[in-house]
Structures are given as structure tokens and as C-alpha cells.
Motif scaffolding. Structure first.
Motif, PDB file in Angstrom:
ATOM      1  N   GLY A  99       1.086  -0.915   0.102  1.00 46.92           N
ATOM      2  CA  GLY A  99       0.145  -0.002  -0.041  1.00 46.92           C
ATOM      3  C   GLY A  99       1.014   1.063  -0.083  1.00 46.92           C
ATOM      4  N   ILE A 100       0.340   2.360  -0.676  1.00 52.52           N
ATOM      5  CA  ILE A 100       1.092   3.409  -1.006  1.00 52.52           C
ATOM      6  C   ILE A 100       1.790   4.229   0.326  1.00 52.52           C
ATOM      7  CG2 ILE A 100      -0.908   4.721  -0.811  1.00 52.52           C
ATOM      8  CD1 ILE A 100       0.534   6.108  -3.014  1.00 52.52           C
ATOM      9  N   ASN A 101       1.168   3.818   1.700  1.00 49.87           N
ATOM     10  CA  ASN A 101       1.931   4.761   2.908  1.00 49.87           C
ATOM     11  C   ASN A 101       1.967   3.558   3.551  1.00 49.87           C
ATOM     12  OD1 ASN A 101       1.273   7.096   2.088  1.00 49.87           O
ATOM     13  ND2 ASN A 101      -1.295   6.540   2.638  1.00 49.87           N
ATOM     14  N   SER A 102       2.174   2.257   4.347  1.00 51.45           N
ATOM     15  CA  SER A 102       2.421   1.423   4.319  1.00 51.45           C
ATOM     16  C   SER A 102       3.501   1.056   5.022  1.00 51.45           C
ATOM     17  CB  SER A 102       2.823  -0.240   3.498  1.00 51.45           C
ATOM     18  OG  SER A 102       0.980  -0.348   2.879  1.00 51.45           O
ATOM     19  N   ILE A 103       4.551   2.227   4.401  1.00 45.91           N
ATOM     20  CA  ILE A 103       6.127   1.729   5.213  1.00 45.91           C
ATOM     21  C   ILE A 103       6.201   3.097   6.216  1.00 45.91           C
ATOM     22  CG2 ILE A 103       8.478   2.687   4.629  1.00 45.91           C
ATOM     23  CD1 ILE A 103       8.138   1.321   1.703  1.00 45.91           C
ATOM     24  N   TYR A 104       5.620   3.552   5.802  1.00 46.88           N
ATOM     25  CA  TYR A 104       5.003   5.737   6.831  1.00 46.88           C
ATOM     26  C   TYR A 104       4.632   5.131   8.036  1.00 46.88           C
ATOM     27  CZ  TYR A 104       6.410   8.506   3.410  1.00 46.88           C
ATOM     28  OH  TYR A 104       6.832   9.335   2.191  1.00 46.88           O
ATOM     29  N   LYS A 105       3.239   3.980   8.022  1.00 47.27           N
ATOM     30  CA  LYS A 105       3.203   2.691   9.132  1.00 47.27           C
ATOM     31  C   LYS A 105       4.153   2.206  10.647  1.00 47.27           C
ATOM     32  CE  LYS A 105      -1.017   1.734   7.127  1.00 47.27           C
ATOM     33  NZ  LYS A 105      -1.933   1.523   6.679  1.00 47.27           N
ATOM     34  N   TRP A 106       5.461   2.284   9.525  1.00 49.58           N
ATOM     35  CA  TRP A 106       6.269   1.120  10.038  1.00 49.58           C
ATOM     36  C   TRP A 106       7.084   2.456  11.198  1.00 49.58           C
ATOM     37  CZ3 TRP A 106       8.424  -1.763   5.637  1.00 49.58           C
ATOM     38  CH2 TRP A 106       7.570  -2.774   4.643  1.00 49.58           C
ATOM     39  N   LYS A 107       6.989   3.713  11.252  1.00 43.22           N
ATOM     40  CA  LYS A 107       7.784   4.444  12.500  1.00 43.22           C
ATOM     41  C   LYS A 107       7.040   3.668  13.030  1.00 43.22           C
ATOM     42  CE  LYS A 107       7.746   8.650   9.930  1.00 43.22           C
ATOM     43  NZ  LYS A 107       6.795  10.141   9.591  1.00 43.22           N
ATOM     44  N   THR A 108       6.217   3.008  13.824  1.00 42.23           N
ATOM     45  CA  THR A 108       5.084   2.756  14.988  1.00 42.23           C
ATOM     46  C   THR A 108       5.275   1.438  15.442  1.00 42.23           C
ATOM     47  OG1 THR A 108       2.768   3.334  14.389  1.00 42.23           O
ATOM     48  CG2 THR A 108       4.588   5.426  15.398  1.00 42.23           C
ATOM     49  N   SER A 109       5.029   0.957  13.885  1.00 42.57           N
ATOM     50  CA  SER A 109       4.805  -0.618  13.820  1.00 42.57           C
ATOM     51  C   SER A 109       5.818  -1.196  13.392  1.00 42.57           C
ATOM     52  CB  SER A 109       3.484  -1.223  13.815  1.00 42.57           C
ATOM     53  OG  SER A 109       4.049  -1.303  12.389  1.00 42.57           O
ATOM     54  N   THR A 110       6.043  -3.076  13.625  1.00 44.72           N
ATOM     55  CA  THR A 110       6.716  -3.843  13.372  1.00 44.72           C
ATOM     56  C   THR A 110       6.602  -3.880  11.690  1.00 44.72           C
ATOM     57  OG1 THR A 110       7.676  -4.248  15.216  1.00 44.72           O
ATOM     58  CG2 THR A 110       8.369  -6.156  13.616  1.00 44.72           C
ATOM     59  N   PRO A 111       6.859  -4.162  10.213  1.00 39.44           N
ATOM     60  CA  PRO A 111       6.553  -4.352   9.527  1.00 39.44           C
ATOM     61  C   PRO A 111       6.589  -5.991  10.120  1.00 39.44           C
ATOM     62  CG  PRO A 111       9.164  -3.933   9.510  1.00 39.44           C
ATOM     63  CD  PRO A 111       8.370  -3.316  10.680  1.00 39.44           C
ATOM     64  N   LYS A 112       5.950  -6.889   8.813  1.00 36.60           N
ATOM     65  CA  LYS A 112       5.647  -8.500   8.442  1.00 36.60           C
ATOM     66  C   LYS A 112       6.672  -8.906   7.858  1.00 36.60           C
ATOM     67  CE  LYS A 112       1.020  -8.468   8.592  1.00 36.60           C
ATOM     68  NZ  LYS A 112      -1.043  -8.943   8.342  1.00 36.60           N
ATOM     69  N   THR A 113       6.930 -10.433   8.284  1.00 36.54           N
ATOM     70  CA  THR A 113       8.681 -10.457   7.016  1.00 36.54           C
ATOM     71  C   THR A 113       8.210 -10.545   5.404  1.00 36.54           C
ATOM     72  OG1 THR A 113       8.784 -12.014   9.357  1.00 36.54           O
ATOM     73  CG2 THR A 113      10.076 -12.075   7.265  1.00 36.54           C
ATOM     74  N   ASP A 114       7.113 -10.995   5.381  1.00 33.79           N
ATOM     75  CA  ASP A 114       7.116 -10.885   3.805  1.00 33.79           C
ATOM     76  C   ASP A 114       7.242  -9.300   3.232  1.00 33.79           C
ATOM     77  OD1 ASP A 114       3.877  -9.714   5.221  1.00 33.79           O
ATOM     78  OD2 ASP A 114       3.795 -11.300   3.161  1.00 33.79           O
ATOM     79  N   ALA A 115       6.250  -8.395   3.702  1.00 38.17           N
ATOM     80  CA  ALA A 115       6.362  -7.235   3.095  1.00 38.17           C
ATOM     81  C   ALA A 115       8.091  -6.757   3.285  1.00 38.17           C
ATOM     82  CB  ALA A 115       5.661  -6.106   4.516  1.00 38.17           C
ATOM     83  N   LEU A 116       8.736  -7.184   4.526  1.00 32.85           N
ATOM     84  CA  LEU A 116       9.917  -6.253   4.798  1.00 32.85           C
ATOM     85  C   LEU A 116      10.806  -6.604   3.552  1.00 32.85           C
ATOM     86  CD1 LEU A 116      12.001  -4.236   6.215  1.00 32.85           C
ATOM     87  CD2 LEU A 116      12.547  -6.491   7.769  1.00 32.85           C
ATOM     88  N   VAL A 117      10.924  -8.796   3.587  1.00 39.18           N
ATOM     89  CA  VAL A 117      11.556  -9.361   2.430  1.00 39.18           C
ATOM     90  C   VAL A 117      11.460  -8.319   0.224  1.00 39.18           C
ATOM     91  CG1 VAL A 117      11.355 -11.494   0.475  1.00 39.18           C
ATOM     92  CG2 VAL A 117      11.655 -11.434   3.263  1.00 39.18           C
ATOM     93  N   LYS A 118       9.715  -8.017   0.445  1.00 46.40           N
ATOM     94  CA  LYS A 118       9.459  -7.307  -0.847  1.00 46.40           C
ATOM     95  C   LYS A 118      11.029  -5.637  -0.577  1.00 46.40           C
ATOM     96  CE  LYS A 118       5.508  -9.273  -1.606  1.00 46.40           C
ATOM     97  NZ  LYS A 118       3.442  -8.983  -0.968  1.00 46.40           N
ATOM     98  N   VAL A 119      10.429  -5.311   0.242  1.00 51.15           N
ATOM     99  CA  VAL A 119      10.701  -3.532   0.566  1.00 51.15           C
ATOM    100  C   VAL A 119      12.774  -4.552   0.285  1.00 51.15           C
ATOM    101  CG1 VAL A 119      12.285  -2.314   1.732  1.00 51.15           C
ATOM    102  CG2 VAL A 119       9.390  -2.649   1.648  1.00 51.15           C
ATOM    103  N   ALA A 120      13.201  -5.592   0.697  1.00 48.66           N
ATOM    104  CA  ALA A 120      15.135  -4.996   1.076  1.00 48.66           C
ATOM    105  C   ALA A 120      15.021  -5.497  -1.130  1.00 48.66           C
ATOM    106  CB  ALA A 120      14.761  -6.736   1.093  1.00 48.66           C
ATOM    107  N   LYS A 121      13.992  -6.136  -1.271  1.00 47.19           N
ATOM    108  CA  LYS A 121      14.662  -6.932  -3.177  1.00 47.19           C
ATOM    109  C   LYS A 121      14.455  -5.518  -3.585  1.00 47.19           C
ATOM    110  CE  LYS A 121      13.681 -11.608  -3.607  1.00 47.19           C
ATOM    111  NZ  LYS A 121      12.010 -12.912  -3.682  1.00 47.19           N
TER     112      LYS A 121
END
Length: 106
Positions: free
Chosen positions: A28-50
């Protein structure tokens, strides 16, 4: 440095906004901003790292090797260059290439 800050730093080095990064990662377009206050799910973090070409360990702060961050090759025609979330026009990219080569009058 927290995961959010590492993602923000790495995306800046790649020349993309966090919204662009989220879109390229299929989030989602603002998903990463939410990670300021919450822990990202592993699958989302894998996608971002790629998309960022970094390891998950780097994003989680378990690896401090910033050399794992690849910079954008301005001569690569397949790279979409952006500034402040807006695509840079091709004529401006050509100007940047000439300036970086030290040939501003070509």
C-alpha cells in the motif's frame, strides 16, 4: 537506527520516495510510513529489501555494512529517475549526465 530510518535512507540512496518504494514492492502507498510505530511483517520486509537491493539484516539493523546498498547508475536507461516523487524529464537527465561528465556545452 530503526528499521524505518534504514529503509528511508536506503530509498533515498536509490533515488526514490517511500511511496514509490512501496508501490514497487507491491505494498500500500503509505505502508512503509506505518512502520515508524509498528513492526513490518516479514513478507513485506522481504519485498522492500529486494527493491532496495539490500539484505533484510541491514534493514533490521543486524548488519551495518552500507556497502550492501547499491547506488543508481545514471547511465542505465532502464532506471526511472525521480526527485521529490516526480519523474525527472529525459532532457534533464541528459543535462545531469553531461554535467557529471564535465561537459556542459555538448
Amino acid at each position: 537506527m530503526a528499521t524505518f530510518e534504514r529503509i528511508k535512507e536506503a530509498s533515498k540512496r536509490k533515488g526514490m520516495s517511500l511511496q514509490t518504494l512501496a508501490e514497487k514492492a507491491g505494498l500500500g502507498i503509505n505502508s512503509i510510513y506505518k512502520w515508524k510505530t509498528s513492526t513490518p511483517k516479514t513478507d513485506a520486509l522481504v519485498k522492500v529489501a529486494k527493491v532496495l537491493d539490500v539484505s533484510i539484516d541491514y534493514l533490521l539493523g543486524q548488519e551495518n555494512n552500507t556497502s550492501s546498498i547499491k547506488t543508481v547508475d545514471i547511465t542505465d536507461d532502464d532506471v526511472i529517475m525521480t526527485f521529490e516523487g516526480k519523474e525527472i524529464p529525459p532532457e534533464d537527465i541528459e543535462l545531469m549526465k553531461r554535467l557529471l561528465r564535465g561537459k556542459s556545452n555538448e
